[in-house]
Structures are given as structure tokens and as C-alpha cells.
Design an enzyme around this catalytic site. Sequence first.
Site, mmCIF file in Angstrom:
data_model
loop_
_atom_site.group_PDB
_atom_site.id
_atom_site.type_symbol
_atom_site.label_atom_id
_atom_site.label_comp_id
_atom_site.label_asym_id
_atom_site.label_seq_id
_atom_site.Cartn_x
_atom_site.Cartn_y
_atom_site.Cartn_z
ATOM 1 N N LYS A 51 1.244 4.475 -12.349
ATOM 2 C CA LYS A 51 1.457 3.027 -12.360
ATOM 3 C C LYS A 51 0.379 2.299 -11.566
ATOM 4 O O LYS A 51 -0.134 1.271 -12.001
ATOM 5 C CB LYS A 51 2.782 2.723 -11.654
ATOM 6 N N GLY A 52 0.072 2.844 -10.398
ATOM 7 C CA GLY A 52 -0.898 2.210 -9.511
ATOM 8 C C GLY A 52 -2.274 2.147 -10.164
ATOM 9 O O GLY A 52 -2.952 1.116 -10.125
ATOM 10 N N GLU A 64 -5.349 13.362 24.093
ATOM 11 C CA GLU A 64 -4.226 13.424 23.150
ATOM 12 C C GLU A 64 -3.630 14.840 23.150
ATOM 13 O O GLU A 64 -2.441 15.013 22.934
ATOM 14 C CB GLU A 64 -4.708 13.045 21.735
ATOM 15 N N GLU A 104 -14.274 5.305 4.494
ATOM 16 C CA GLU A 104 -13.782 5.584 3.135
ATOM 17 C C GLU A 104 -12.972 4.435 2.533
ATOM 18 O O GLU A 104 -12.880 4.299 1.320
ATOM 19 C CB GLU A 104 -12.949 6.880 3.108
ATOM 20 N N CYS A 143 -13.107 9.729 12.431
ATOM 21 C CA CYS A 143 -11.981 9.484 13.324
ATOM 22 C C CYS A 143 -11.647 10.729 14.141
ATOM 23 O O CYS A 143 -12.441 11.113 14.982
ATOM 24 C CB CYS A 143 -10.791 8.911 12.567
ATOM 25 N N LYS A 168 8.372 3.933 -33.782
ATOM 26 C CA LYS A 168 9.713 4.291 -33.327
ATOM 27 C C LYS A 168 10.023 3.640 -31.973
ATOM 28 O O LYS A 168 11.122 3.088 -31.768
ATOM 29 C CB LYS A 168 9.775 5.819 -33.190
ATOM 30 N N HIS A 185 -13.018 4.382 9.748
ATOM 31 C CA HIS A 185 -12.810 5.049 8.457
ATOM 32 C C HIS A 185 -13.638 4.346 7.376
ATOM 33 O O HIS A 185 -13.159 3.401 6.746
ATOM 34 C CB HIS A 185 -11.337 4.962 8.057
ATOM 35 N N ASP A 209 16.543 4.000 -10.068
ATOM 36 C CA ASP A 209 16.780 4.335 -8.656
ATOM 37 C C ASP A 209 17.660 3.249 -8.044
ATOM 38 O O ASP A 209 17.466 2.060 -8.321
ATOM 39 C CB ASP A 209 15.482 4.309 -7.835
HETATM 40 N N1 GLN Z 1 -5.393 10.919 16.662
HETATM 41 C C1 GLN Z 1 -6.606 10.207 16.908
HETATM 42 C C2 GLN Z 1 -6.378 8.866 17.586
HETATM 43 O O1 GLN Z 1 -5.294 8.345 17.532
HETATM 44 C C3 GLN Z 1 -7.396 10.015 15.620
HETATM 45 C C4 GLN Z 1 -6.730 9.133 14.627
HETATM 46 C C5 GLN Z 1 -7.308 9.265 13.241
HETATM 47 O O2 GLN Z 1 -8.010 10.211 12.934
HETATM 48 N N2 GLN Z 1 -7.006 8.334 12.361
HETATM 49 O O3 GLN Z 1 -7.283 8.322 18.161
#
Ligand code: GLN
Length: 536
Positions: free
Chosen positions: A20-21, A409, A513, A385, A225, A511, A149
Site C-alpha cells: 500500500k505504501g 551507553e 539515508e 550513528c 468479474k 542519518h 481489523d
Molecule cells: N544508541 C546510540 C545513541 O543513542 C546511537 C543511536 C542510533 O544509532 N540511532 O546515541
Amino acid sequence: MSHSTKYIFVTGGVISSLGKGISAAAIGALLELRGLSVNFVKLDPYINVDPGTMNPLQHGEVYVTEDGAETDMDLGHYERFTHAQTRQANNCTAGRIYHNVITKERHGDYLGGTVQVIPHITDEIQSFFVKGTQNCDIAIIEVGGTVGDIESLPFLEAIRQFKAKHSRDDVINIHVTLVPYIKTADEMKTKPSQHSVAALREIGIQPDILLCRGERDLPNDIRKKLALFCNVREDCIFGAKDMPSIYMMPTYFHEQGLDERITELLKIWSREPDTTQWEHICDIIKNPKNEVDIALVGKYVKLKESYKSLIEALNHGGYANDARVKLHYIDSEELESLSDDELADTLKPMNGILVPGGFGVRGTEGKIRAIQFAREHKIPLFGICLGMQMALVEYARHVCGWNDANSSEFVPDSLHPVIHLLDAQKNIENKGGTMRLGAYLCKLSDNTHVREIYGKREISERHRHRYEVNNDLRPALEAAGITFSGTSADGSLVEIFELNDHPWFICTQFHPEYQSKPTAAHPLFASFIAAAIHQK
Ligand code: GLN
């Protein structure tokens, strides 16, 4: 409603994953080529307020818009196929609708009234049809899930009400349905579509156009049909055959006359579209001059949808180089237990290695191994990232000799936290919607690889992360050979780093992308694939 906007609602029947998208996006592309401006809304029937806190393995990638909304990945398709700029208002979940209505109720906006699905929830839904699509000629509104649904009922009811309020020429319904081919009977079957259209009509929505997904083109007798049983004009029933690439959909629909029929039903005058750019992409897809092997080393590789924008951006980088990108999905966690020889067997045949974003410690040591291999064997390496953060950890450990280097992290008390939380993030308690999100300016340093690739000094890219490069350790890392080639406008946040003694080693905190299109590959992806071809 803004006076001249016309609405196309796209629903799906029988099963999910019918495309659909993509269909909505391809229709948008064709209407744009006809000179009409388009925008989109994606309605998602789940209760999460946005998909930001969902595991990508559940729901595919989270697409981040310019204004920092964490949205459904269909918005990525819309932006890749068209020039539409989507924002927070272009994705609306049941959770957000209820959240808004309940907030108003607590505020006292409905004092004295009983708050109900009809009209309060359905009114709130209708407000989203308009909010995200003001000032465009055509609003394409896609309803997630499948007709039948329980959860999508209020959305369909809102569409019914909306349609009843508007003129026939201003609103049409497109229903994407499945017409399966049954091998043993050597026949395509219309019954599932009949049932699905019946379910839609029960709610009060008569589809104007059917898009019939299946393995084959739609034969005429099947079209007849479907027309008879679904009460849809025969010339409004179109095939939506499985295609080798999603980018073949615009020309495939156009050849069947879909865009012309839509403009006829909506009574809009428009020009004949020039589909040359899509034909060009189809030619490259069918007959590429080059082929490259790219490894995607991540932890969500079991569901390819988790990396949707990334995979598409790599494909676009391929089109820019007349190349097919052969993607090898490598589970970063599995790399951890390989011997050095096994690791080399896996990664040596690759012409480029991409380490994407992610959350959580699982698989990070495998990513670090892949990055080390790419650095030492001069294989083009693209870190995005979390991939960027791990590349910095790798360098800190193996070049600076800080064996305990890590991101805070994963190890909160490392002596060398090359990646850490800024104070502003330390006090945040709510996890939803509180990362560094959306587009920020980034300054590129002169005489660097990225400066040359982008061909400009200032860029804007989208973010989705909490952690940042630790400024205290920047001088030592620079002294050890890292080039911090992109920073925030005031220089306080690292956005990009690169290595000079390597053919292509670029890592970005943002990002890239999200901004790549098949017809305009993102410069970093085009350059990465060019380097990978060169590597062969
Ligand atoms: N976990 C990492 C952060 O929060 C990288 C996040 C990610 O790759 N989108 O900074």
C-alpha cells in the site's frame, strides 16, 4: 479544508504487506509529474503515540522527518518517491488521536459532554487529513492495517464521514487487494477481494479504484468479474503485479493508465507526465554495468525492514554509479565468536562495509571487529550513528591504546568514555521522543573528504540519538590521526569523522539515508558505492 485540495484514501484488504505504501508513493510520483503538488498522511491503528519506542524488529525502521518526528517507515517511501516534505502531522497513530482527545477532555474542552469514538475520535482523525496536507493539490492518505481489523474501524468511519461531507470529485478511495494465483487450478481468484470490498462497503465506503496485487498481470476476464462483484468500473481496476524493484511501480502504473484515471475521477486538468527519470532507473536496475558486494553489519538483520532507508540509500548510490548493490546482511553478534580466519573469510570478499545505527549493547563488539577489519584492510567503511560511535571506540582502543574505551551507553564507568551523554540528556526520564531528533546544520571543514563529496560548506542532516562524542577526548583522538571533519555550527558537537590514511572511511553521527532518493542519490552513498566499485 484548504479550498482546492483533493483527497485520495488508500486502504488495504485481505492481508498486510500488499505494498500500500509503495502504491501510494508511486501514485504520488505520477501525480507530481503531472504538475500537481502532493503530500501524504499515514494513519496507523496501533496505540503507541509514535513508533519511536518500538523495537525495529516489530515494526520496521523508524523514519525521522525534518522536524524530528519519529514516524512510520511509509513516510520514507513518500519522501523518496516525491518531493513531499513530511512532518509530525503526516503520521498519526490511534495512540496520538486518543492522547489528543484525552488531553482535551482533561483540559475541559468537552465540559458536560460524554466523549465518544463518534464524533470525538473520528473528528480528531479527520483533522489529521487536513493538517498534514494543507496547500497541496492532492492529499494521499494511507490507512495502515487491513480492512476488517477492529483497530482500523474508527479510521474507516472517519473516512466515510469525510467523504459524505465532500463533493464526489474531491475524494476517492483506492483499495489495494490481493488476487492470488492458485497453481493447481491455474487460475487467479477474486473471492478474497470480493470479501474485502464487501467489508469496506459494510462500513459505507465504496472503493473507486482497485489495485490488485498478485504474481501476474490481471487478465480481462478477472477484471470483469471483479468489476461485477465489487461494483467498481472495469476501467478502474488495475494490476499491481510483483515487480523486481519498487522503483518500477510508477512506470508500471502509468502504462496501465492509473494516473490518468485518478485525475479523471477527481476532475483535475493536468499534463501528460514525463516518466523518463523512472525509466532510466528501471534500465539501470535491469541492466547495470557494475556490481558491488556490500556488507551491512547490524543486529536487526533478521528483519530487513529495520534498515529500509539505509538499504534504499545504498541502492540509490548504486544507481548513481550504474551499479547493482549486492547486500550481505551480517549479524554483528555472530561476528563476535568467529576466529580471525573466519572473520576474514566473511569480510574479505566485501567491497564495502556499512555499520548502521542501533541501540543497546548486543552485537556492538561484533561491529567493532568488522570496523577494525575494514580499517586495517582498507575496505571502504561507512559508519552511521551507533556505527560511527563504535568506529571511534575501535580507533580509541586499537590506535590510541585505550583498551577500555567504550560508549557510556554500554559501560558507564570506563576511563575512556569516547562517547557519552551530555548533561542535558542525563536528566531525561521519559524515553519517548526525547533524543536529539531531526535536522541540524553541520559545518564541514575545508580540505576534507566530506567537504569534497558534498561540494559545500554547510549541510543539514537528520538525527536520532542520545549519545555524543566526548569533547574532552577530542584533542587526543585528533593527535592520534582522527579528522573531525563535520561539527555542529558552533563546533561543540562532532557530526562526522574520517580517516586520511584510508581510501574511504567516513562516519556520521547523523542519518544521511533519510534524505536519499532514487532520482537523487545522497552524495555520501553515491561516493561510498563509487569507492566500493574502485576497490574491486
Ligand atoms: N544508541 C546510540 C545513541 O543513542 C546511537 C543511536 C542510533 O544509532 N540511532 O546515541
